[in-house]
Design an enzyme around this catalytic site. Structure first.
Site, short mmCIF file in Angstrom:
data_model
loop_
_atom_site.label_atom_id
_atom_site.label_comp_id
_atom_site.label_asym_id
_atom_site.label_seq_id
_atom_site.Cartn_x
_atom_site.Cartn_y
_atom_site.Cartn_z
CG ASP A 52 9.64 22.02 8.40
OD1 ASP A 52 10.07 21.89 9.56
OD2 ASP A 52 9.06 21.11 7.78
CB THR A 79 17.34 19.83 10.78
OG1 THR A 79 18.38 20.42 10.00
CG2 THR A 79 16.62 18.80 9.93
CG ASP A 80 17.55 20.72 16.09
OD1 ASP A 80 16.58 21.43 16.35
OD2 ASP A 80 17.58 19.50 16.32
#
Lengths: 283, 283
Positions: free
Chosen positions: A155, A157-158
């Site tokens: 999970d 971030t970008d």
């Protein structure tokens, strides 16, 4: 007063939410963290200016990243969660009594602190007895795991800035080794509608395909993410996301969900042709 | 220069596209019509300030509103299209050689003119020999049709302003009568993520359920529409959208599509729980 949060989905496409108040803002060692309050989306978390989650639509992302693999693997006992400092993934996992232990590795302690304080609905289960939070570089942690987990949920971030390492071939290879022989890895696979996003998504997909024998992609509608359309990766050593999925087994658990259901499980893997073509290009 | 088109998806949520130039703007007798040119979405059409279609994502809407019913009904020969002045629905219908005649009823002649000039990719088939364009109030037209069409496609604008009448119980009742005994009506069913949109969608759904024995809803991701998530209504006198659908028959037609495929056909009817609950509330 007009007070707006705007995220650039591309240099020429903006998504803006009218803000009532900014509740928190700080620069951790790793990233800038902001919490806003809004009428339409409730509270929301941005990291380095990118939308991470809102109270109104986070259920979609968290249900889809957790219940899909949980409905496929028949016997998940030990889980590794990468990132996920907001607690949403943990909240959904904690509903499974059959899970015995969850390691959550998060780089940024401040994210967890802030989410516990400002996003209690998302962060509600971070103190579950089965959860061990390890504040460490995720890449380093996974490198030292072998044949240990039934499920890994990435999970992140970008794929630019602090989480860049979580989209490398080395990282996916380490996850593969960290899984048991019938393990599953699920990751957020980014969006694929805008051209730059599509290129990024293809790069991620190629690396996962090279690391796992089974690698499929599924979709959900998440209004606050780029184009409102988000992909997830399902990578696996043994189980196929449809052939080995049991709706009877999952429904017997009696979990109430707001987005996920077992018909939608199958439907989520039925991708539009333009996405199938992007995937085939790198498979 | 910064030149932006902004649509308010709610009073507190904006979606904005950077515009290169405005190509056309006029007030017809019925509505304001604008055509813009942008880098990210190509040309796009707004009516009364509401986004109608963009060159980049119109394929999703038009494929989903046409190919879903066409893959269910085994023998569509005569079609009624309501609205659809941009020509996108006609373009997709025109690909079926087995269709013999299409009546298209559109209130606003200027929409057709403008789309032919500025959106040739969408409007390409409006001159197809099988198409008869009738410039008339749609409600009045349908009131006089009986047992005539195999398929009615209601490609209306939003349920306020000029298209309001196309969301009434009377209109759906007229469509039911205008269809043959095995006819299908498909309509754009609006979005359901934001609260006001959800109430509107429920109102539409209730009226269709009261007019047709079979009434199902299906979904697509359309980035430029509210929340990026759009619903379609499938209302029918005889055929069920899944049980009577034949993937073999549709695939044998050899049509190339960018969004629709026969796996996705089934998946599109697998709705999230929160949508299912909204629908059940009014069924």
């Amino acid at each position: 007063m007009e007070f707006w949060f705007t995220e650039h989905h591309t240099p020429g496409v903006n998504f803006s939410i009218k803000v009532d108040r900014q509740l928190f803002s700080a620069q951790s060692e790793i990233q800038r963290i902001d919490i806003f309050e809004s009428k339409d989306f409730g509270r929301f978390l941005a990291m380095d200016g990118n939308m991470m989650l809102t109270e109104k639509d986070e259920f979609i992302y968290h249900e889809m990243i957790v219940h899909v693999p949980m409905a496929v693997h028949p016997n998940v006992k030990k889980v590794l969660v990468i990132g996920a400092g907001d607690g949403g993934v943990i909240r959904e996992l904690a509903r499974y009594e059959t899970i015995e232990h969850i390691d959550m590795v998060e780089q940024d302690e401040l994210v967890v602190e802030v989410c516990k304080k400002y996003l209690p609905v998302t962060a509600c289960c971070l103190d579950d007895k089965r959860v061990e939070i390890i504040y460490q570089d995720e890449l380093k942690f996974v490198r030292n795991c072998h044949n240990e987990y039934d499920l890994i949920i990435v999970d992140s971030t970008d794929p630019f800035g602090p989480a860049e390492g979580l989209f490398t071939k080395e990282f996916y290879g380490s996850c593969e080794k960290a899984l048991k022989e019938d393990g599953i890895m699920v990751n957020q696979h980014e969006s694929a509608f805008y051209n730059d996003d599509a290129i990024m998504m293809q790069r991620i997909h190629k690396r996962i395909v090279e690391s796992f024998p089974i690698s499929k992609v599924y979709q959900a509608h998440i209004p606050t993410y780029h184009s409102g359309y988000w992909l997830f990766g399902f990578a696996s050593k043994k189980y196929h996301p449809i052939k080995d999925f049991s709706s009877t087994r999952w429904n017997a658990r009696g979990l109430h969900t707001k987005y996920y259901n077992t018909q939608l499980h199958v439907g989520a893997f039925a991708l539009p042709n333009y996405i199938e073509e992007l995937l085939r290009d790198v498979e």
